[in-house]
Design an enzyme around this catalytic site. Structure first.
Site, short mmCIF file in Angstrom:
data_model
loop_
_atom_site.label_atom_id
_atom_site.label_comp_id
_atom_site.label_asym_id
_atom_site.label_seq_id
_atom_site.Cartn_x
_atom_site.Cartn_y
_atom_site.Cartn_z
N LYS A 13 6.70 3.89 3.34
CA LYS A 13 7.64 2.98 3.55
C LYS A 13 9.35 4.08 3.19
O LYS A 13 10.39 3.60 2.38
CB LYS A 13 7.79 1.76 2.91
CG LYS A 13 6.20 0.41 3.39
CD LYS A 13 7.17 0.19 4.83
CE LYS A 13 6.25 0.86 5.99
NZ LYS A 13 6.76 0.25 7.06
N ASP A 27 6.55 -3.14 12.29
CA ASP A 27 7.60 -2.19 12.40
C ASP A 27 8.25 -2.20 13.61
O ASP A 27 9.47 -1.60 13.04
CB ASP A 27 6.90 -0.76 12.36
CG ASP A 27 7.57 0.59 12.37
OD1 ASP A 27 8.10 0.63 10.76
OD2 ASP A 27 7.71 1.47 13.06
N GLU A 56 12.63 -2.49 13.19
CA GLU A 56 13.71 -1.34 13.78
C GLU A 56 14.36 -1.93 14.26
O GLU A 56 15.74 -1.23 14.84
CB GLU A 56 13.41 -0.21 14.07
CG GLU A 56 12.15 -0.25 14.96
CD GLU A 56 11.20 1.01 14.79
OE1 GLU A 56 11.04 1.88 14.50
OE2 GLU A 56 11.09 1.31 15.96
#
Ligand code: NAD
Ligand code: MG
Length: 340
Positions: free
Chosen positions: A127, A187, A191
């Site tokens: 991470k 993820d 983003e």
């Protein structure tokens, strides 16, 4: 430089091929070597990162050769080239029963890659960016990793993922079990909606509102972009609680009454639509089509960001901030200094 140690007692992994030597590849290769593994780096001859891997003392081979004797192959090339690399190079050359490892689940989760039946297939995703993964390891700490098993043919896939994560230094921090689906979808959502997409659009919109209302662009830049770092550093250190401790009562009151006017229920609804496009594969289908068409829209969107007026005023103002002057082309300052 950290001295080499023996790999985790009892590990079945000895030789690791790291394919790709970019942000993650370099950090993984260096950490795993310092953790006692035999690491070989697979790269296209003459490719852009070959010299760097050689300068770091690695044996660099073309990917087909690098993976042949490896117990574990880490796929650390860009997501959009992984399918071709797997089909043309990894599938025909990996040894029977080896372990295939990803740092992001995109290609497995959306079915672009269907791995050979005999392989174990795992995920270890630190991470944090590669530079931080390396730096924390060197000072005896680690970056938390999330890990998952997609295919367990040997009965040891879980142990392979855990050994690899420990070799990166992640076990010194925190290891969390996940699935390829959860890692990939969260993820992508993070983003798109919050980190890259959400934050940059929020900053640009705030800048535009101030400048269109007649305020100086320089002052708008400091307000909505520069000072964001101070706030994010507080989030990182102690959550929203810590931010509230450090801002004035006036800032807090404004936060409470105006934050939800800007990021209201309609924004949350559109975030849900973004998530739905991720979950049902629409986003990934569009991204693959865009990539295969030669990135026409991607290039246009990117240019629009680069041409936004906040970039011009930002360049001028940053030139006057001496502490920002030692920038390196390949490594953000925040990742070279403290874990910011
Ligand atoms: P990168 O773009 O920094 O580096 C890619 C590397 O692959 C370079 O060495 C490049 O020369 C090489 N390469 C490119 N095409 C190749 C090919 N056809 N054959 C062989 N080598 C090739 O990539 P990255 O950001 O480190 O991403 C690697 C993986 O890690 C991706 O799956 C990504 O999603 C994942 N990941 C990245 C981050 C991050 O912070 N960058 C964090 C977590 C996970
Ligand atoms: Mg991501």
């Amino acid at each position: 430089m950290t001295t080499s140690t023996s790999p985790q007692a009892g590990t079945r992994i000895h030789t690791i091929a790291v394919v790709g030597y970019g942000s993650q590849g370099r950090a993984h290769a260096l950490n795993l070597r310092d953790s006692g593994y035999d690491v070989v780096v697979g790269l296209r001859p003459g490719g852009p990162t070959e010299a760097r891997a050689q300068a770091d003392g690695f044996v660099v081979k073309p990917p087909a050769e690098a993976v042949r004797d490896a117990d574990l192959v880490a796929v650390l090339v860009p997501d959009m080239v992984q399918k071709k690399l797997y089909e043309e190079v990894l599938a025909p050359n990996m040894k029977q029963g080896a372990c295939l490892l990803f740092a992001h689940g995109l290609n497995i989760h959306y079915g672009m890659i269907t791995p050979r039946e005999d392989l174990d297939v795992v995920l270890v995703a630190p991470k944090g960016p590669g530079a931080l993964v390396r730096r924390e390891y060197e000072i005896g700490r680690g970056v938390p990793c999330i890990w998952a098993v997609h295919q367990d043919r040997s009965g040891h896939a879980e142990q392979f993922a855990l050994d690899y994560a420990a070799g990166l230094g992640g076990a010194r921090a925190n290891l969390i079990r996940t699935t390829f689906r959860e890692e990939t979808e969260t993820d992508l959502f993070g983003e798109q909606a919050v980190l890259c997409g959400g934050a940059s659009s929020l900053v640009q919109a705030g800048f535009e509102v101030l400048v269109e209302a007649g305020y100086q662009p320089e002052i708008a830049y400091y307000e909505v972009l520069h000072e964001l770092k101070l706030i994010v550093d507080l989030f990182y250190e102690g959550g929203i609680t810590r931010m509230l401790e450090f801002v004035s009562e006036t800032a807090q009151y404004g936060d409470y009454v105006s934050g939800p006017r800007v990021i209201d229920a309609s924004v949350k609804q559109r975030m849900k639509e973004v998530l739905k496009d991720i979950q049902d594969g629409t986003f990934t289908r569009n991204w693959i089509a865009e990539y295969e068409a030669g990135l026409p829209n991607y290039k246009r969107y990117r240019q629009a960001d680069l041409d936004h007026p906040i970039e011009k005023v930002g360049r001028e103002l940053r030139a006057k901030m001496v502490w920002l002057q030692q920038q390196s082309a390949d490594q953000p300052q925040s990742q070279r200094t403290a874990a910011a």
